[in-house]
Write an enzyme that holds these catalytic residues in place. Structure first.
Site, PDB file in Angstrom:
ATOM      1  N   GLY A  76       0.811  -1.215   0.000  1.00  0.00           N
ATOM      2  CA  GLY A  76       0.000   0.000   0.000  1.00  0.00           C
ATOM      3  C   GLY A  76       0.840   1.259   0.000  1.00  0.00           C
ATOM      4  O   GLY A  76       0.324   2.353  -0.233  1.00  0.00           O
ATOM      5  N   THR A  78       3.123   4.092  -1.403  1.00  0.00           N
ATOM      6  CA  THR A  78       3.243   4.682  -2.740  1.00  0.00           C
ATOM      7  C   THR A  78       4.554   5.468  -2.828  1.00  0.00           C
ATOM      8  O   THR A  78       5.342   5.510  -1.900  1.00  0.00           O
ATOM      9  CB  THR A  78       2.044   5.605  -3.038  1.00  0.00           C
ATOM     10  OG1 THR A  78       1.991   6.660  -2.057  1.00  0.00           O
ATOM     11  CG2 THR A  78       0.737   4.827  -2.978  1.00  0.00           C
ATOM     12  N   ASN A 103      -4.154   3.141  -4.274  1.00  0.00           N
ATOM     13  CA  ASN A 103      -5.252   3.357  -3.340  1.00  0.00           C
ATOM     14  C   ASN A 103      -6.074   2.077  -3.254  1.00  0.00           C
ATOM     15  O   ASN A 103      -6.433   1.505  -4.282  1.00  0.00           O
ATOM     16  CB  ASN A 103      -6.120   4.527  -3.814  1.00  0.00           C
ATOM     17  CG  ASN A 103      -7.010   5.072  -2.729  1.00  0.00           C
ATOM     18  OD1 ASN A 103      -7.729   4.333  -2.071  1.00  0.00           O
ATOM     19  ND2 ASN A 103      -6.976   6.372  -2.541  1.00  0.00           N
ATOM     20  N   PHE A 104      -6.397   1.639  -2.048  1.00  0.00           N
ATOM     21  CA  PHE A 104      -7.171   0.412  -1.865  1.00  0.00           C
ATOM     22  C   PHE A 104      -8.637   0.680  -1.552  1.00  0.00           C
ATOM     23  O   PHE A 104      -9.389  -0.249  -1.281  1.00  0.00           O
ATOM     24  CB  PHE A 104      -6.544  -0.437  -0.759  1.00  0.00           C
ATOM     25  CG  PHE A 104      -5.307  -1.159  -1.202  1.00  0.00           C
ATOM     26  CD1 PHE A 104      -5.393  -2.399  -1.800  1.00  0.00           C
ATOM     27  CD2 PHE A 104      -4.059  -0.591  -1.050  1.00  0.00           C
ATOM     28  CE1 PHE A 104      -4.254  -3.066  -2.234  1.00  0.00           C
ATOM     29  CE2 PHE A 104      -2.913  -1.246  -1.471  1.00  0.00           C
ATOM     30  CZ  PHE A 104      -3.017  -2.492  -2.068  1.00  0.00           C
ATOM     31  N   HIS A 136      -4.513  16.482   0.765  1.00  0.00           N
ATOM     32  CA  HIS A 136      -4.199  15.461   1.755  1.00  0.00           C
ATOM     33  C   HIS A 136      -3.580  16.119   2.985  1.00  0.00           C
ATOM     34  O   HIS A 136      -3.091  17.246   2.930  1.00  0.00           O
ATOM     35  CB  HIS A 136      -3.211  14.431   1.201  1.00  0.00           C
ATOM     36  CG  HIS A 136      -3.861  13.355   0.389  1.00  0.00           C
ATOM     37  ND1 HIS A 136      -4.039  13.464  -0.977  1.00  0.00           N
ATOM     38  CD2 HIS A 136      -4.383  12.151   0.745  1.00  0.00           C
ATOM     39  CE1 HIS A 136      -4.633  12.366  -1.419  1.00  0.00           C
ATOM     40  NE2 HIS A 136      -4.846  11.556  -0.408  1.00  0.00           N
ATOM     41  N   HIS A 137      -3.568  15.377   4.076  1.00  0.00           N
ATOM     42  CA  HIS A 137      -3.002  15.832   5.342  1.00  0.00           C
ATOM     43  C   HIS A 137      -1.519  16.165   5.198  1.00  0.00           C
ATOM     44  O   HIS A 137      -0.829  15.673   4.299  1.00  0.00           O
ATOM     45  CB  HIS A 137      -3.205  14.761   6.418  1.00  0.00           C
ATOM     46  CG  HIS A 137      -2.651  13.429   6.030  1.00  0.00           C
ATOM     47  ND1 HIS A 137      -1.355  13.044   6.302  1.00  0.00           N
ATOM     48  CD2 HIS A 137      -3.214  12.384   5.368  1.00  0.00           C
ATOM     49  CE1 HIS A 137      -1.144  11.833   5.845  1.00  0.00           C
ATOM     50  NE2 HIS A 137      -2.253  11.402   5.270  1.00  0.00           N
ATOM     51  N   LYS A 140       1.417  13.426   4.799  1.00  0.00           N
ATOM     52  CA  LYS A 140       1.529  12.523   3.650  1.00  0.00           C
ATOM     53  C   LYS A 140       2.928  12.619   3.055  1.00  0.00           C
ATOM     54  O   LYS A 140       3.462  13.708   2.859  1.00  0.00           O
ATOM     55  CB  LYS A 140       0.467  12.832   2.605  1.00  0.00           C
ATOM     56  CG  LYS A 140       0.459  11.812   1.463  1.00  0.00           C
ATOM     57  CD  LYS A 140      -0.847  11.802   0.716  1.00  0.00           C
ATOM     58  CE  LYS A 140      -0.822  10.795  -0.422  1.00  0.00           C
ATOM     59  NZ  LYS A 140      -0.608   9.408   0.055  1.00  0.00           N
ATOM     60  N   GLY A 146      -0.265   8.777  -5.392  1.00  0.00           N
ATOM     61  CA  GLY A 146      -0.453   7.768  -6.438  1.00  0.00           C
ATOM     62  C   GLY A 146      -1.846   7.823  -7.034  1.00  0.00           C
ATOM     63  O   GLY A 146      -2.034   7.629  -8.241  1.00  0.00           O
ATOM     64  N   THR A 147      -2.842   8.113  -6.194  1.00  0.00           N
ATOM     65  CA  THR A 147      -4.216   8.216  -6.689  1.00  0.00           C
ATOM     66  C   THR A 147      -4.368   9.396  -7.633  1.00  0.00           C
ATOM     67  O   THR A 147      -5.035   9.301  -8.669  1.00  0.00           O
ATOM     68  CB  THR A 147      -5.194   8.350  -5.508  1.00  0.00           C
ATOM     69  OG1 THR A 147      -5.012   7.249  -4.626  1.00  0.00           O
ATOM     70  CG2 THR A 147      -6.630   8.372  -5.996  1.00  0.00           C
TER      71      THR A 147
END
Length: 236
Positions: A76, A78, A103-104, A136-137, A140, A146-147
């Site tokens: 997971g 990236t 992203n899962f 994002h926070h 990160k 990656g998303t």
């Protein structure tokens, strides 16, 4: 199913919590902040699947060690996809199963399908410009995510008039053929992605907003169950 967690940060802890709710067994937790820090056969404790949410700087070394131990791996982490050819060679040489994804979250993959369908429609109407952005926070570890890259690449693939992607801010004017998809890092947002189709007459926008990391953790466990006893390199 017995699981080894490689990386025991926020995602690792959440995966453990949900795994226990599903009556799965966490047999090992490997992290520099824990007593168990090294990836060895003994430290994996007979795990059926290893789930790596570690750090971009060490993930390739983790994959190499796990491949040598013939471990099945879900990745997971990236920020390492420029090394994908090396990982392909490791998977093939050691005959392991490895599944990676930027992203899962099931919702994100539904969102990607929606973006592809919408982009195919917008491709027919040149009055619409196209752009996007992600939030994002501040903790990160990669930018763009990656998303974000997956979404931007989907837009480029579906919209003929866009030829290249600019992920960060530019001091120059954005050209017509450029897709602008910048990133913002601040605060505590677990993940937001926006795609904008804008014309002189109106704006169409698509948004995916994660409320928390639960969807990512559940998706990683779904991937681990699916990968069990498989060989080869996979993604979602």
């Amino acid at each position: 199913m017995k699981i080894a967690l490689i990386g025991y940060g926020k995602m690792g802890k959440l995966i453990e919590e949900i795994a226990l709710q599903q009556n799965l067994v966490i047999v090992s937790k490997i992290d520099p902040k824990l007593k168990t820090t090294e990836i060895t056969k003994e430290n994996l404790c007979g795990a059926d699947v290893c789930i790596d949410f570690s750090h971009p700087e060490i993930v390739l070394d983790n994959i190499r060690k796990l491949a040598e131990l013939k471990a099945t791996v879900v990745v997971g982490t990236t920020g390492w996809y420029d090394q994908l050819d090396t990982v392909k060679e490791l998977v093939a040489a050691h005959h392991i199963g490895l599944l990676y994804a930027p992203n899962f979250s099931i919702g994100v993959h539904l969102f990607l399908k929606m973006v592809a369908n919408a982009s195919s429609l917008i491709n027919q109407f040149e009055e619409y410009d196209v752009a996007g952005f992600e939030v994002h926070h501040k903790e990160k570890k990669d930018s763009p995510s990656g998303t974000a890259k997956s979404i931007a690449e989907t837009l480029i693939k579906c919209i003929d008039r866009k030829k290249s992607i600019t992920y960060e801010m530019s001091e120059l004017k954005i050209r017509e053929e450029e897709l602008h998809y910048p990133s913002l890092r601040a605060g505590f947002n677990p993940g937001q992605h926006n795609v904008i189709f804008d014309s002189p007459a109106d704006t169409i926008s698509l948004t995916h907003q994660a409320r928390n990391r639960t969807g990512f953790a559940k998706g990683a466990l779904i991937a681990a169950k699916w990968l069990l006893n498989k060989k080869g390199l996979y993604t979602i």
